[in-house]
Each structure stands twice: as structure tokens, then as C-alpha cells.
Design a protein around this motif. Sequence first.
Motif, PDB file in Angstrom:
ATOM      1  N   VAL A 124      -5.949  -0.823   6.650  1.00 28.64           N
ATOM      2  CA  VAL A 124      -6.120  -0.630   5.210  1.00 28.64           C
ATOM      3  C   VAL A 124      -7.122   0.489   4.941  1.00 28.64           C
ATOM      4  N   LEU A 125      -8.234   0.478   5.656  1.00 27.82           N
ATOM      5  CA  LEU A 125      -9.295   1.453   5.407  1.00 27.82           C
ATOM      6  C   LEU A 125      -8.870   2.888   5.706  1.00 27.82           C
ATOM      7  N   LEU A 145       0.824  -1.209   0.000  1.00 28.93           N
ATOM      8  CA  LEU A 145       0.000   0.000   0.000  1.00 28.93           C
ATOM      9  C   LEU A 145       0.861   1.264   0.000  1.00 28.93           C
ATOM     10  N   LEU A 190      -5.893   4.261  -0.094  1.00 33.84           N
ATOM     11  CA  LEU A 190      -7.188   3.636  -0.362  1.00 33.84           C
ATOM     12  C   LEU A 190      -8.153   4.607  -1.041  1.00 33.84           C
ATOM     13  N   VAL A 245     -15.109   5.828   4.283  1.00 31.04           N
ATOM     14  CA  VAL A 245     -14.624   5.185   3.060  1.00 31.04           C
ATOM     15  C   VAL A 245     -15.792   4.870   2.121  1.00 31.04           C
ATOM     16  N   VAL A 252      -6.190   2.935  -4.693  1.00 33.02           N
ATOM     17  CA  VAL A 252      -6.338   1.489  -4.501  1.00 33.02           C
ATOM     18  C   VAL A 252      -7.786   1.098  -4.232  1.00 33.02           C
ATOM     19  N   HIS A 298      -5.716   3.951   5.348  1.00 34.29           N
ATOM     20  CA  HIS A 298      -4.489   4.269   4.606  1.00 34.29           C
ATOM     21  C   HIS A 298      -4.787   5.280   3.504  1.00 34.29           C
ATOM     22  N   GLN A 350      -7.710  -5.051   8.279  1.00 32.44           N
ATOM     23  CA  GLN A 350      -8.672  -4.246   7.528  1.00 32.44           C
ATOM     24  C   GLN A 350      -8.747  -2.792   7.990  1.00 32.44           C
ATOM     25  N   PHE A 405     -13.779   0.739  -1.206  1.00 33.21           N
ATOM     26  CA  PHE A 405     -13.926  -0.549  -0.532  1.00 33.21           C
ATOM     27  C   PHE A 405     -15.014  -1.340  -1.253  1.00 33.21           C
ATOM     28  N   TYR A 443      -9.891  -1.716  -2.534  1.00 35.04           N
ATOM     29  CA  TYR A 443      -9.753  -2.802  -1.555  1.00 35.04           C
ATOM     30  C   TYR A 443     -10.976  -3.706  -1.648  1.00 35.04           C
TER      31      TYR A 443
END
Length: 461
Positions: free
Chosen positions: A341-342, A266, A347, A367, A274, A344, A338, A350, A276
Amino acid sequence: MEESSMPLKPHCLILSYPSQGHINPMLQFAKRLLHKGVKVTLVTTKSISKTLHGSSTCTSIPLEVISDGFDSGGIGAAGSPEAYLERFWKVGPETLSELVERLIFRGPPPTCIVYDSFLPWALDVARKFKLVGAAFFTMSCAVNSVFYHCQKGWLEVPVKKQVLLPGMPPLEPHDMPSLLCDLATYPGFTGMLVNQFSNLDKVDWVLCNTAYELDPEVADWFMKILPFRTIGPTVPSTYLDSRLEQDKEYGFSIFEPDHDTTMRWLSTKPKGSVVYVSFGSMAELKTDQMHELAMGLKRSNCYFLWVVRSSEAEKLPQGFANCTETSQKGLIVTWCPQLEVLVHEALGLFVTHCGWNSTLEALSLGVPMLAIPQWTDQATNAKYIMDVWKMGLRPLVDEERGVVTSEEIEHCLRKVMEEETRKKMKENAGKWRKITKDAVGEGGSSDRNIEEFVAKLGART
């Protein structure tokens, strides 16, 4: 004051249904109670406890176990969901009673059982020992309302036409929990989802993992007929109000995330670039749907991070995971952190099955979502994501094949990743992020409800 003369703290047993999606929110609620001076003990089954990986964040919360009748293999050893639930419903109350008796003898004695609403028999155990009984609902207000109407016989099933329920937008059959449209799909689970409301007239509290502001009209409707309170979202405190120290993760996990690989990958990607993709811990996609999703991601030309559990990997198109194009644009992992990631900066979107935990996390972290629901409550959550909270899109399903095609996935990905569309969704996302953060913050709607719960427990001790 001598220790022996000090008043006892309330002691809550937090009884979870044995799955990751139910353990997470109940464990987070336990942390909130602990922060407010309540002693808590997490209770789950022997079978699921053998698969849990713990973390340092849960060292202050003891774990106790009961039996589901399949201590070595859980539901996988039962042969069918119906056989599992029948056995669990017989053995569970017996072994929970034995646990309560041990804790009464050993001390400190429990004063309350907060039980997963999937396990309504726990209320009988609470009554047997004269304990406070609190049902904990891990699904949204809207979904709970649908199942409540079904249990009361106020909703005709299977659902074949538009439904109008108090405080909710009109729901078409494809917006309803899937089990109420196709009763034969999972008969055991259908009964469990409906029967979780069977004894609520006897319960002391009904606690729901949501924020009041996400669905105020339905919450108000419930509060008129039940001792109903919203206490969520149950997302680790670091991502909301930061009142619980070092609370960055849930604490117990069935799967071990590929943390380093995920976060390194990432960190090399541009901001907001990105996609996800994760369908949670239980959803099982058709092989046809996995192929369409893979081709849709490929055609979109977006960077993508895709969680494909080991049990689902064989459904990927042959060679897809290792081909040059995938390695240049995507990363496939069996599990990942997760929440990290959310939040970051890389991102952008989703792609989710719309499980309630994942939906709450995306709402709480602001997100945008692409909603591809699979079963049970997820279709109703998808309806709210798109039409009520306006946090994402829901691709159309090819009715003949029963899947979302690669062309539709590509179209939606490109649309959501467009600057103007993403800007509108991010504005809505920011609004809901503030609302959920404020709800659990000091003096917020959920925080006040937890304070009320704790005060009433203290009065009973």
C-alpha cells in the motif's frame, strides 16, 4: 575439505517478544544474518506461534518455541499485563534454557542469543551457556535514550515539564513516551520498558533497529557508553536494497491481509489521492476517537483506505462502514499488505499511530504522515516525524476530551493533501528514503555494523 572438518557457522537464536511489532524487525534482522552466512533460528512463545501465518520467504529460518506460562492464550489468558509478565519472567528463562540444551545436544549448537530488549533475562541464559549475548532494541534511538535516562534515575517521573536530553530536541510532556507521564496507566509495561536497560553493562552487543543517520547525535552518545550499533531499518529488502531475493514481506503474520480487495480498489484511484489509515496491531482507540476520525475522513472528501481490526470494528459509528458515502470514497478492511500500500502510486498520505515499525516503513518508502500517536513510544516518534524529519503533521489534541477532533483531522488532511505542502514533504521524504536505503545497502552504516557483528561471531565460533 570433508564436511566434518569444515568450521562451524555461527548459530544465532533470535528471541522475540511475542507481538507482531517485535517479531517483524527481529525476523528481518535474522534474514540479514542468514544472507551473510550465519545460521539463525527464530524463537518466540508457544502461544503466539499458534496464531502465526507463515510464507515461503521464511522456509529457510526454523522456528522454535518457549513457554510464557500461558501456552493456550498468551497475554489474553493472564488476566492482566502484570500477571502475564510475572509468569513469563519465571517460565521463560527455564524453557529457553531447555531449548538451548536441546540444540546443543542436537546440533548445530547456538553460539549467540540475540534477544528482544524487553526480555533482559535472556542474557542470564546466554551467560549460563557461555554464549554471546546481544540485546535488540525495536524502538528508536531517541525513545531508548528517554527510557535509559529513566532507568538510571537521571529523569524525574512522572514528566511534568520540558525535558532536555543529549542530542535531542526539547521534549514537552506530550512528546514523551506516555507511560512516563501517567505511570498508573500500564504499570507492568512501564516496568518492562524501563528495566530493559537494567543489565546492559554485561551485554556483548546492543543492536538498535534504526539507521545511524536518522538520529546521529543520540547514536553517538550511546556508542560512548555502550557497545551500541545501528542495524536498520529492518524493512524487507525489496523496498530498500534488493539484495535479498524475493524478500517482499516480513514472513510471519498474526493477521491475514485482505490483499486482493485492497489492491484492486487502490488500482482504480488517481495518483496520490488516497489517505491510508492504520493504527497497527495493538493500539486501541477510544470509541470517541474512532467517531471523530470517521467524520474527519468523511468531511475531507478524500479517498481513504482504513484498516480497522475486527476487535475495533464495533467502535465505528453505526452504519458508517456500509453507508453510500463510505462505499463511494472509502474502503475499510481488517488488515492489508501495508508495504504494498505504501509504495502504491495512488497513495498520498499515511495516517499513523507512529509505531516505530510503521514510522520506519514510511521513512524508508518516502511517504508523508499524519501523526496521531496513542501510547508508549509513539508521541516521541511523532515529535521527530514533524519537527526533525519534517515528514508530516501532528494534529492538536482537544485537551478537554483527550481526542483529535474531526475538524482538526479534516483541516490537517486538507493541508497535507494541498499540492505545495505535499511537494515540500515529498522532497524531505525522498531525502530520508535515500538515506535509509543507503544505510542497509552494501557498505552503508547499518551494513557495516552487521558485518562487524558477524565477523566477531565468527571469531568466537
